[in-house]
Motif scaffolding. Structure first.
Motif, PDB file in Angstrom:
ATOM      1  N   VAL A 114       0.861  -1.183   0.000  1.00 41.38           N
ATOM      2  CA  VAL A 114       0.000   0.000   0.000  1.00 41.38           C
ATOM      3  C   VAL A 114       0.897   1.233   0.000  1.00 41.38           C
ATOM      4  CG1 VAL A 114      -1.920   1.178   1.122  1.00 41.38           C
ATOM      5  CG2 VAL A 114      -1.688  -1.304   1.343  1.00 41.38           C
ATOM      6  N   ILE A 115       0.841   2.007  -1.077  1.00 38.44           N
ATOM      7  CA  ILE A 115       1.751   3.147  -1.245  1.00 38.44           C
ATOM      8  C   ILE A 115       1.018   4.476  -1.164  1.00 38.44           C
ATOM      9  CG2 ILE A 115       3.422   4.225  -2.808  1.00 38.44           C
ATOM     10  CD1 ILE A 115       3.891   1.437  -4.026  1.00 38.44           C
ATOM     11  N   ASP A 116      -0.159   4.550  -1.774  1.00 38.74           N
ATOM     12  CA  ASP A 116      -0.919   5.802  -1.860  1.00 38.74           C
ATOM     13  C   ASP A 116      -1.338   6.287  -0.469  1.00 38.74           C
ATOM     14  OD1 ASP A 116      -2.680   7.771  -3.445  1.00 38.74           O
ATOM     15  OD2 ASP A 116      -4.117   6.754  -2.139  1.00 38.74           O
ATOM     16  N   GLY A 117      -1.216   7.599  -0.256  1.00 37.57           N
ATOM     17  CA  GLY A 117      -1.513   8.175   1.063  1.00 37.57           C
ATOM     18  C   GLY A 117      -2.947   7.974   1.517  1.00 37.57           C
ATOM     19  N   ASN A 118      -3.905   8.131   0.594  1.00 40.04           N
ATOM     20  CA  ASN A 118      -5.310   7.935   0.971  1.00 40.04           C
ATOM     21  C   ASN A 118      -5.587   6.504   1.405  1.00 40.04           C
ATOM     22  OD1 ASN A 118      -6.081  10.609   0.440  1.00 40.04           O
ATOM     23  ND2 ASN A 118      -6.423  10.171  -1.727  1.00 40.04           N
ATOM     24  N   ASN A 119      -5.010   5.552   0.673  1.00 38.13           N
ATOM     25  CA  ASN A 119      -5.200   4.151   1.044  1.00 38.13           C
ATOM     26  C   ASN A 119      -4.507   3.804   2.355  1.00 38.13           C
ATOM     27  OD1 ASN A 119      -6.830   3.229  -1.142  1.00 38.13           O
ATOM     28  ND2 ASN A 119      -5.029   3.282  -2.473  1.00 38.13           N
ATOM     29  N   ILE A 120      -3.371   4.439   2.606  1.00 38.44           N
ATOM     30  CA  ILE A 120      -2.671   4.213   3.884  1.00 38.44           C
ATOM     31  C   ILE A 120      -3.529   4.696   5.044  1.00 38.44           C
ATOM     32  CG2 ILE A 120      -0.737   5.020   5.301  1.00 38.44           C
ATOM     33  CD1 ILE A 120       1.031   4.822   2.815  1.00 38.44           C
TER      34      ILE A 120
END
Length: 480
Positions: free
Chosen positions: A166-172
């Motif tokens: 998981v890389i994307d900030g929103n998904n984190i």
């Protein structure tokens, strides 16, 4: 019911409706229509039906004829699930696997309510398709680990398990709010450079946004929501509770509100119990458990007989401690069982009051949420309740909260409640989330020694009054 409401509701779900079906649906109440629409949509999604048009046959084939009792409105409440029968207890690893298998099956049924659920594939199929296409999977969250600039999460379904990046900030940020063992739906793609599956988007099952069909032009009908009375404790606020009883009998004014109260819903810990924690005996006024319930029954006997009282247990009550809890054991609370206007239910329980689906849960797992979810604190218990609604489970994480090993997981939130009522935290908060009213109704016990050590400041002696025609909090009546 208006045709434009029917059309708008179904369009939001990704479906259309024929004129004949719409005409048939118009004769229903909004609650009846919403329940029927969910059944039809779930069936179409489960069967991978590509016909997104709801026909008159769909309506007829899924409509259950009402009983005479329902049509005449003899009862103004209905116990949808009282958790009044204990299931056979399972044991060991096999028992745990059966519980989780049932939970996963129920999660999938909930997932079928979403139009995009038909795109979900098994994780084992995904692993075989390690190409550049984007795929959708769903599984229980087994782990989440923070890396230097990303997160790694592991999902498991009935076929296998897989670690995802998981890389994307929103998904984190979403991942940080997920609870272990809840279901997570993820869109993933294989990255050839790092030879890993990467999450493009992820979300919990959550509840859909519902617009409660507010009833205009009728006299208000009120429900009173209480919890954590703790009769038998030296810190039980008996005088304040007596003030509440005087008020509900119309002795303190506000008759325009009091006269329209039809229900009292109590979310557990009606007595302080015995042996709940070490040294509790020193903090009790009554060491006989049955007498604690007798005293609570004496207080409830002062409530007008026209008001129905629903009582579910908490961790201080005389029932098993593991969830789901059956109703308070009769041998200790015989005096309550003998009262005609008292209904004893399990924890959790689902009751329909004046057409309003009300989920009642004492809230043992809320403490775990406060300790593990970013931004959730003891003074905002409804925020912790929101986390459970998003996870569609009342105690998803194995370990912290005791959950009985049973073949049928009764803690999955299958039916979206109109009202979600908890206690346990001893602080008061109410908020709306996607159309559902979340109420944590505080306590009638002053600050305990344990709470002092934990830095918890309770909001005692508050009765939360809700208008069941509009799902609006009419007032938070403070008796301190």
């Amino acid at each position: 019911m208006e045709t434009h409401y029917i059309v708008s509701f179904l369009l939001k779900k990704g479906f259309q409706v024929t004129p004949e079906a719409a005409e048939s649906l118009r004769s229903m109440t909004r609650l009846e229509f919403q329940d029927l629409a969910k059944i039809i949509i779930k069936g179409k999604n489960r069967n991978n039906d590509d016909n997104f048009m709801i026909s008159l046959d769909d309506v007829r084939n899924n409509t259950v004829k009402k009983s005479v009792e329902e049509e005449t409105g003899v009862d103004d409440y209905e116990v949808l699930d009282g958790n009044d029968i204990m299931q056979k207890q399972l044991e060991g690893v096999d028992g745990y696997h059966l519980l989780m298998k049932n939970r996963f099956s129920k999660y999938k049924q909930i997932m079928f309510d979403r139009p995009d659920s038909r795109k979900v594939i098994r994780i084992s199929t995904l692993v075989r398709n390690a190409d550049s296409n984007e795929y959708k999977i769903a599984g229980l969250l087994k782990s989440k680990n923070k890396l230097e600039k990303a997160y790694e999460m592991e999902l498991e379904d009935e076929s296998t398990e897989l670690k995802l990046l998981v890389i994307d900030g929103n998904n984190i940020r979403r991942l940080e709010g997920f609870l272990m063992d809840q279901m997570v739906v993820a869109d993933v793609v294989f990255n050839n450079k790092i030879e890993r599956f990467v999450v493009k988007n992820c979300h919990s099952l959550d509840i859909p946004t519902e617009v409660f069909p507010s009833v205009d032009g009728r006299e208000p009908v009120y429900g009173v929501f209480l919890s954590d009375i703790h009769v038998g404790s030296k810190t039980f606020l008996e005088q304040e509770f007596q003030d509440f009883l005087d008020w509900i009998n119309g002795r303190s004014g506000e008759l325009d509100i009091v006269s329209r109260i039809k229900y009292i819903v109590i979310a557990g810990d009606v007595v302080d119990g015995i042996g709940v924690y070490p040294g509790q005996e020193d903090e009790l006024t009554e060491l006989n458990l049955a007498k604690q319930y007798d005293r609570f029954a004496q207080l409830m006997a002062q409530v007008p007989k026209s008001i129905k009282i629903f009582v579910s247990p908490g961790n201080h009550d005389a029932t098993r401690q593991a969830l789901p809890q059956p109703p308070i054991f009769k041998k200790y609370a015989r005096s309550l069982y003998e009262m005609n206007n008292v209904v004893l239910l399990g924890d959790p329980c689902l009751v329909r009051l004046h057409g309003v689906n009300t989920l009642v849960y004492h809230g043992q797992s809320l403490v775990d949420i406060v300790g593990s979810s970013p931004g959730v604190t003891f003074d905002k218990p409804a925020e912790a309740m929101k986390v459970l609604l998003k996870a569609r489970h009342l105690a998803p994480t194995h370990g912290p909260t005791r959950v009985a090993l049973e073949e049928n997981d009764k803690l999955v939130i299958k039916t979206v409640p109109n009202i979600f009522h908890c206690g346990h935290i001893h602080t008061v908060q109410a908020l709306k989330y996607k159309g559902t009213l979340l109420v944590n109704s505080g306590t009638w016990q002053d600050q305990t020694q344990f709470q002092k050590r934990m830095g918890i400041v309770p909001n005692p002696a508050v009765a939360v009054i809700v208008d069941l025609n509009s799902l609006k909090v009419k007032m938070m009546k403070n008796f301190m």
